[in-house]
Motif scaffolding. Structure first.
Motif, PDB file in Angstrom:
ATOM      1  N   ALA A  25       0.948  -0.945   0.059  1.00  0.00           N
ATOM      2  CA  ALA A  25       0.088  -0.283  -0.081  1.00  0.00           C
ATOM      3  C   ALA A  25       0.446   1.588   0.038  1.00  0.00           C
ATOM      4  CB  ALA A  25      -0.914   0.079   1.097  1.00  0.00           C
ATOM      5  N   SER A  26       2.577   1.497   0.308  1.00  0.00           N
ATOM      6  CA  SER A  26       3.186   2.105   0.463  1.00  0.00           C
ATOM      7  C   SER A  26       4.177   2.489  -0.840  1.00  0.00           C
ATOM      8  CB  SER A  26       4.037   2.463   1.476  1.00  0.00           C
ATOM      9  OG  SER A  26       4.738   1.137   1.304  1.00  0.00           O
ATOM     10  N   GLY A  27       3.225   1.316  -1.536  1.00  0.00           N
ATOM     11  CA  GLY A  27       4.389   1.861  -3.261  1.00  0.00           C
ATOM     12  C   GLY A  27       3.759   2.610  -3.836  1.00  0.00           C
ATOM     13  N   ALA A  28       4.670   2.885  -5.097  1.00  0.00           N
ATOM     14  CA  ALA A  28       4.516   3.984  -6.221  1.00  0.00           C
ATOM     15  C   ALA A  28       3.066   3.801  -6.502  1.00  0.00           C
ATOM     16  CB  ALA A  28       5.720   4.362  -6.802  1.00  0.00           C
ATOM     17  N   PRO A  29       2.309   4.555  -6.910  1.00  0.00           N
ATOM     18  CA  PRO A  29       0.804   4.592  -7.774  1.00  0.00           C
ATOM     19  C   PRO A  29       1.254   3.407  -8.893  1.00  0.00           C
ATOM     20  CG  PRO A  29       0.867   6.395  -6.258  1.00  0.00           C
ATOM     21  CD  PRO A  29       1.763   5.917  -6.366  1.00  0.00           C
ATOM     22  N   LEU A  30       1.829   4.064  -9.719  1.00  0.00           N
ATOM     23  CA  LEU A  30       2.028   2.950 -11.520  1.00  0.00           C
ATOM     24  C   LEU A  30       2.193   2.224 -10.896  1.00  0.00           C
ATOM     25  CD1 LEU A  30       3.222   6.296 -12.878  1.00  0.00           C
ATOM     26  CD2 LEU A  30       1.366   5.445 -13.221  1.00  0.00           C
ATOM     27  N   ALA A  31       3.549   1.898 -10.455  1.00  0.00           N
ATOM     28  CA  ALA A  31       4.033   0.730  -9.375  1.00  0.00           C
ATOM     29  C   ALA A  31       3.124  -0.012 -10.070  1.00  0.00           C
ATOM     30  CB  ALA A  31       5.280   0.720  -8.970  1.00  0.00           C
ATOM     31  N   MET A  32       2.067  -0.183  -8.751  1.00  0.00           N
ATOM     32  CA  MET A  32       1.387  -1.076  -7.498  1.00  0.00           C
ATOM     33  C   MET A  32      -0.037  -1.210  -9.036  1.00  0.00           C
ATOM     34  SD  MET A  32       2.397  -2.015  -4.582  1.00  0.00           S
ATOM     35  CE  MET A  32       3.744  -1.748  -5.851  1.00  0.00           C
ATOM     36  N   THR A  33      -0.690  -0.408 -10.004  1.00  0.00           N
ATOM     37  CA  THR A  33      -0.894  -0.461 -10.732  1.00  0.00           C
ATOM     38  C   THR A  33      -0.511  -1.459 -11.727  1.00  0.00           C
ATOM     39  OG1 THR A  33      -2.321   1.868 -10.851  1.00  0.00           O
ATOM     40  CG2 THR A  33      -2.541   0.383 -12.544  1.00  0.00           C
ATOM     41  N   GLY A  34       0.699  -1.562 -12.361  1.00  0.00           N
ATOM     42  CA  GLY A  34       1.068  -2.713 -12.869  1.00  0.00           C
ATOM     43  C   GLY A  34       1.408  -4.094 -12.092  1.00  0.00           C
ATOM     44  N   LEU A  35       1.535  -3.719 -10.956  1.00  0.00           N
ATOM     45  CA  LEU A  35       1.892  -4.758 -10.244  1.00  0.00           C
ATOM     46  C   LEU A  35       0.234  -5.922 -10.445  1.00  0.00           C
ATOM     47  CD1 LEU A  35       3.231  -7.128  -8.454  1.00  0.00           C
ATOM     48  CD2 LEU A  35       2.802  -5.078  -6.703  1.00  0.00           C
ATOM     49  N   ARG A  36      -0.260  -4.865  -9.678  1.00  0.00           N
ATOM     50  CA  ARG A  36      -1.637  -5.731 -10.174  1.00  0.00           C
ATOM     51  C   ARG A  36      -2.554  -6.008 -10.649  1.00  0.00           C
ATOM     52  NH1 ARG A  36      -3.021  -1.290  -6.860  1.00  0.00           N
ATOM     53  NH2 ARG A  36      -3.861  -0.059  -8.232  1.00  0.00           N
ATOM     54  N   ARG A  37      -2.260  -5.368 -11.826  1.00  0.00           N
ATOM     55  CA  ARG A  37      -2.537  -5.925 -13.726  1.00  0.00           C
ATOM     56  C   ARG A  37      -2.043  -7.212 -14.095  1.00  0.00           C
ATOM     57  NH1 ARG A  37      -4.234  -2.760 -17.587  1.00  0.00           N
ATOM     58  NH2 ARG A  37      -4.021  -4.089 -18.382  1.00  0.00           N
ATOM     59  N   THR A  38      -0.365  -6.739 -13.759  1.00  0.00           N
ATOM     60  CA  THR A  38       0.702  -8.265 -13.720  1.00  0.00           C
ATOM     61  C   THR A  38      -0.105  -9.562 -12.789  1.00  0.00           C
ATOM     62  OG1 THR A  38       2.552  -6.777 -14.171  1.00  0.00           O
ATOM     63  CG2 THR A  38       2.237  -9.162 -13.960  1.00  0.00           C
ATOM     64  N   LEU A  39      -0.391  -9.451 -11.885  1.00  0.00           N
ATOM     65  CA  LEU A  39      -1.002 -10.620 -10.579  1.00  0.00           C
ATOM     66  C   LEU A  39      -2.476 -10.850 -11.762  1.00  0.00           C
ATOM     67  CD1 LEU A  39      -0.098  -9.197  -7.507  1.00  0.00           C
ATOM     68  CD2 LEU A  39       1.485 -11.153  -8.735  1.00  0.00           C
ATOM     69  N   ARG A  40      -3.250 -10.692 -12.006  1.00  0.00           N
ATOM     70  CA  ARG A  40      -4.353 -10.455 -12.745  1.00  0.00           C
ATOM     71  C   ARG A  40      -3.957 -11.272 -13.703  1.00  0.00           C
ATOM     72  NH1 ARG A  40      -6.379  -5.487 -12.490  1.00  0.00           N
ATOM     73  NH2 ARG A  40      -7.281  -4.856 -10.114  1.00  0.00           N
ATOM     74  N   ALA A  41      -2.899 -11.315 -14.741  1.00  0.00           N
ATOM     75  CA  ALA A  41      -2.826 -12.031 -16.235  1.00  0.00           C
ATOM     76  C   ALA A  41      -2.096 -12.873 -15.975  1.00  0.00           C
ATOM     77  CB  ALA A  41      -2.056 -11.172 -16.678  1.00  0.00           C
ATOM     78  N   ILE A  42      -1.188 -12.829 -14.845  1.00  0.00           N
ATOM     79  CA  ILE A  42      -0.159 -14.519 -14.406  1.00  0.00           C
ATOM     80  C   ILE A  42      -1.637 -15.645 -14.027  1.00  0.00           C
ATOM     81  CG2 ILE A  42       0.932 -15.344 -12.645  1.00  0.00           C
ATOM     82  CD1 ILE A  42       2.763 -12.988 -12.729  1.00  0.00           C
ATOM     83  N   GLY A  43      -2.492 -14.903 -13.307  1.00  0.00           N
ATOM     84  CA  GLY A  43      -3.197 -16.028 -12.993  1.00  0.00           C
ATOM     85  C   GLY A  43      -4.919 -16.429 -13.910  1.00  0.00           C
ATOM     86  N   GLN A  44      -4.370 -15.808 -15.579  1.00  0.00           N
ATOM     87  CA  GLN A  44      -4.821 -16.241 -16.144  1.00  0.00           C
ATOM     88  C   GLN A  44      -4.360 -16.532 -17.837  1.00  0.00           C
ATOM     89  OE1 GLN A  44      -7.144 -12.333 -17.007  1.00  0.00           O
ATOM     90  NE2 GLN A  44      -8.530 -12.367 -15.363  1.00  0.00           N
ATOM     91  N   SER A  45      -3.189 -17.291 -17.092  1.00  0.00           N
ATOM     92  CA  SER A  45      -1.878 -17.808 -18.218  1.00  0.00           C
ATOM     93  C   SER A  45      -2.393 -19.141 -18.610  1.00  0.00           C
ATOM     94  CB  SER A  45      -1.307 -18.645 -17.341  1.00  0.00           C
ATOM     95  OG  SER A  45      -0.167 -18.200 -16.521  1.00  0.00           O
TER      96      SER A  45
END
Length: 86
Positions: A25-45
């Protein structure tokens, strides 16, 4: 005894999860957006090429952002970063 041990493990896992959530939660907003999107994408390999390109664009945007500069500056100055969302 087994129930008490299980409760202890659950409490430890919850504490670690809370610590991780606080860190994220303390991370940079753009980086956290990318992280969330990446984690969702990985779950849909497998990740389709268009989505992979979009994720790469998000990563490049985050690394080129004012927040990325602020992160490096804050680390050098040994202070918490002041995120601007840019």
């Amino acid at each position: 005894e087994a129930e008490r041990e299980r409760d202890h493990h659950v409490a430890c896992a919850q504490a670690r999860a809370h610590a991780l959530a606080t860190t994220l939660a303390s991370g940079a907003p753009l980086a956290m957006t990318g992280l969330r999107r990446t984690l969702r994408a990985i779950g849909q390999s497998p990740i389709d090429p268009a989505e992979r390109a979009e994720l790469e664009a998000l990563r490049a945007e985050a690394f080129a952002s004012e927040n990325a500069v602020e992160a490096r500056t804050a680390m050098r100055e040994k202070r918490p970063p002041r995120w601007k969302g840019r």
